[in-house]
Design a protein around this motif. Structure first.
Motif, mmCIF file in Angstrom:
data_model
loop_
_atom_site.group_PDB
_atom_site.id
_atom_site.type_symbol
_atom_site.label_atom_id
_atom_site.label_comp_id
_atom_site.label_asym_id
_atom_site.label_seq_id
_atom_site.Cartn_x
_atom_site.Cartn_y
_atom_site.Cartn_z
ATOM 1 N N ARG A 217 -83.657 75.511 -17.162
ATOM 2 C CA ARG A 217 -82.838 75.611 -15.941
ATOM 3 C C ARG A 217 -83.367 76.694 -15.001
ATOM 4 N NH1 ARG A 217 -78.236 75.120 -19.883
ATOM 5 N NH2 ARG A 217 -77.926 72.869 -19.922
ATOM 6 N N ALA B 232 -84.711 75.999 -11.343
ATOM 7 C CA ALA B 232 -84.106 76.678 -10.188
ATOM 8 C C ALA B 232 -85.193 77.298 -9.306
ATOM 9 C CB ALA B 232 -83.132 77.744 -10.670
ATOM 10 N N ILE C 172 -86.900 74.491 -7.420
ATOM 11 C CA ILE C 172 -86.064 73.972 -6.330
ATOM 12 C C ILE C 172 -86.156 74.898 -5.103
ATOM 13 C CG2 ILE C 172 -83.636 73.570 -5.659
ATOM 14 C CD1 ILE C 172 -83.240 72.487 -8.591
ATOM 15 N N THR C 173 -86.302 76.194 -5.358
ATOM 16 C CA THR C 173 -86.428 77.159 -4.257
ATOM 17 C C THR C 173 -87.811 77.087 -3.603
ATOM 18 O OG1 THR C 173 -85.042 78.610 -5.564
ATOM 19 C CG2 THR C 173 -86.136 79.620 -3.692
ATOM 20 N N ILE D 127 -85.617 66.910 -6.544
ATOM 21 C CA ILE D 127 -84.638 68.009 -6.535
ATOM 22 C C ILE D 127 -83.261 67.485 -6.943
ATOM 23 C CG2 ILE D 127 -83.419 69.625 -5.009
ATOM 24 C CD1 ILE D 127 -86.108 70.089 -3.574
ATOM 25 N N GLU D 128 -82.933 66.307 -6.441
ATOM 26 C CA GLU D 128 -81.642 65.697 -6.779
ATOM 27 C C GLU D 128 -81.528 65.466 -8.292
ATOM 28 O OE1 GLU D 128 -80.739 62.251 -4.289
ATOM 29 O OE2 GLU D 128 -79.628 61.425 -5.982
ATOM 30 N N GLU E 78 -81.236 68.720 -10.250
ATOM 31 C CA GLU E 78 -79.876 69.273 -10.130
ATOM 32 C C GLU E 78 -78.874 68.481 -10.963
ATOM 33 O OE1 GLU E 78 -79.530 69.394 -5.863
ATOM 34 O OE2 GLU E 78 -80.045 71.532 -5.816
ATOM 35 N N SER E 79 -79.006 67.153 -10.935
ATOM 36 C CA SER E 79 -78.011 66.345 -11.664
ATOM 37 C C SER E 79 -78.250 66.356 -13.177
ATOM 38 C CB SER E 79 -77.998 64.918 -11.123
ATOM 39 O OG SER E 79 -79.241 64.303 -11.398
ATOM 40 N N MET F 144 -78.984 71.062 -13.852
ATOM 41 C CA MET F 144 -78.196 72.151 -13.303
ATOM 42 C C MET F 144 -76.688 71.848 -13.233
ATOM 43 S SD MET F 144 -81.017 73.694 -12.776
ATOM 44 C CE MET F 144 -80.885 75.159 -11.802
ATOM 45 N N SER F 145 -76.317 70.582 -13.125
ATOM 46 C CA SER F 145 -74.898 70.244 -12.974
ATOM 47 C C SER F 145 -74.182 70.386 -14.315
ATOM 48 C CB SER F 145 -74.772 68.801 -12.477
ATOM 49 O OG SER F 145 -75.139 67.924 -13.518
#
Lengths: 128, 204
Positions: free
Chosen positions: A30, A34, A37-38, A112-113, A116-117, A120-121
């Motif tokens: 994660r 992260a 993603i940045t 990225i989606e 995140e799903s 990260m979610s």
């Protein structure tokens, strides 16, 4: 010369492979996701800027960087797009590289989606 | 073992740093080639380095070329990691002076095994280097005994580098691994017996 065929069936995100690359450490996975993603949108921005400036050296470096970073994140479709842009740059086909940028940006958004799903979610966190 | 990681991608750097730390290595990270080279030139440099090929500043192959030219006190095991597609990338990296080559995306198990190989080679090189130092020291002592040694023709004392005259046995002990046991040869025994007899006769 590198093959410049777009692999349209390439997977967006291989979660199992990515977590395995981090020796099963979900927390590390994660944190790495992260950071990606940045930083990944900045890499795509560098590609866009280098294309606008027709700076082939910067373009090659930016595409190469995104290719390697996304490969380590197990994002094969995004890595493939970056590879194609790098190849078109090496052969001086900047118009084709510009066309490919649209595909890359679409795949980056998808990547990225999915990160995140699936990581990260709260739902992603529950996955073993 | 101290390990240096150099990669300009923050996510890849975090991944490598975390994995290697979990495997028991002391890890330092650099975000470009120039920073990596600066760390490698510090008084106690890392024993193993994992370098990304393409980085701002010095690139991975340039760093390994410099590593092989500069004479470090202890050798550094260098691994180049890259997502380059060219078929001859591995050969280029190895010809530049790298000890190993890993492609991106890397496999964690393979990376761990390759780093362990680097650790093993590094330990062997250090042990070999220590043996060579021991041999050099022994050889220097042997050379001292092979040179021209000033000796007194009468009392057989030897003059050392500080202009002091030493007993022969003391000089050899100081300049070699030789040690002396003390006894008496038949000829001297006979002479000494004669002296003792004479002294006894006189005292009687």
């Amino acid at each position: 010369m590198c093959e410049v065929v777009c692999n349209s069936t390439a997977m967006i995100f291989d979660r199992d492979e990515f977590v395995q690359r981090n020796m099963g450490d979900l927390d590390l996975s994660r944190k790495v996701a992260a950071l990606f993603i940045t930083s990944a949108p900045e890499y795509a921005g560098s590609i866009r800027l280098a294309l606008a400036d027709r700076d082939t050296i910067a373009l090659c470096q930016s595409a190469h960087k995104l290719k390697g970073a996304s490969a380590n994140l197990s994002l094969p479709s995004l890595s493939d797009s970056a590879r194609i842009i790098e190849s078109f740059t090496e052969t001086g086909e900047l118009e084709k590289a510009t066309e490919m940028l649209t595909v890359l940006e679409h795949r980056l958004a998808q990547a990225i989606e999915r990160l995140e799903s699936e990581l990260m979610s709260p739902q992603g966190r529950e996955c073993p | 073992m101290n390990v240096l990681i150099a990669d300009d991608d923050a996510a890849s750097r975090l991944m490598l740093q975390s994995l290697l730390t979990a495997w028991g290595y002391n890890v330092t990270a650099a975000c470009d080639g120039d920073e990596a080279w600066r760390i490698l030139c510090e008084p106690e440099p890392p024993q193993l380095v994992i370098l990304d090929w393409m980085m701002p500043g010095l690139e991975g192959p340039e760093i390994v070329q410099r590593l092989r030219v500069k004479q470090f006190e202890s050798p550094c095991y260098a691994i180049i990691i890259t997502s380059r597609n060219a078929k001859d990338s591995a050969a280029q990296a190895l010809n530049a002076g790298a000890d190993d080559f890993i492609g991106k995306p890397f496999d964690a198990t393979e990376l761990r095994a390759r780093v362990a190989v680097g650790h093993r080679i590094n330990c062997l090189q250090r042990a070999l280097s220590e043996h060579i130092d021991d041999l050099k020291q022994s050889l220097s002592r042997v050379k001292q005994l092979e040179g021209i040694i000033p000796i007194c023709s009468y009392c057989k004392k030897i003059r050392d580098d500080h202009d002091s005259w030493n007993q022969l046995e003391q000089y050899i002990s100081d300049h070699s691994e030789a040690r002396f046991s003390h006894g008496i040869c038949p000829h001297c025994a006979e002479e000494q017996m004669e002296i003792i007899k004479t002294l006894k006769h006189r005292s009687a």
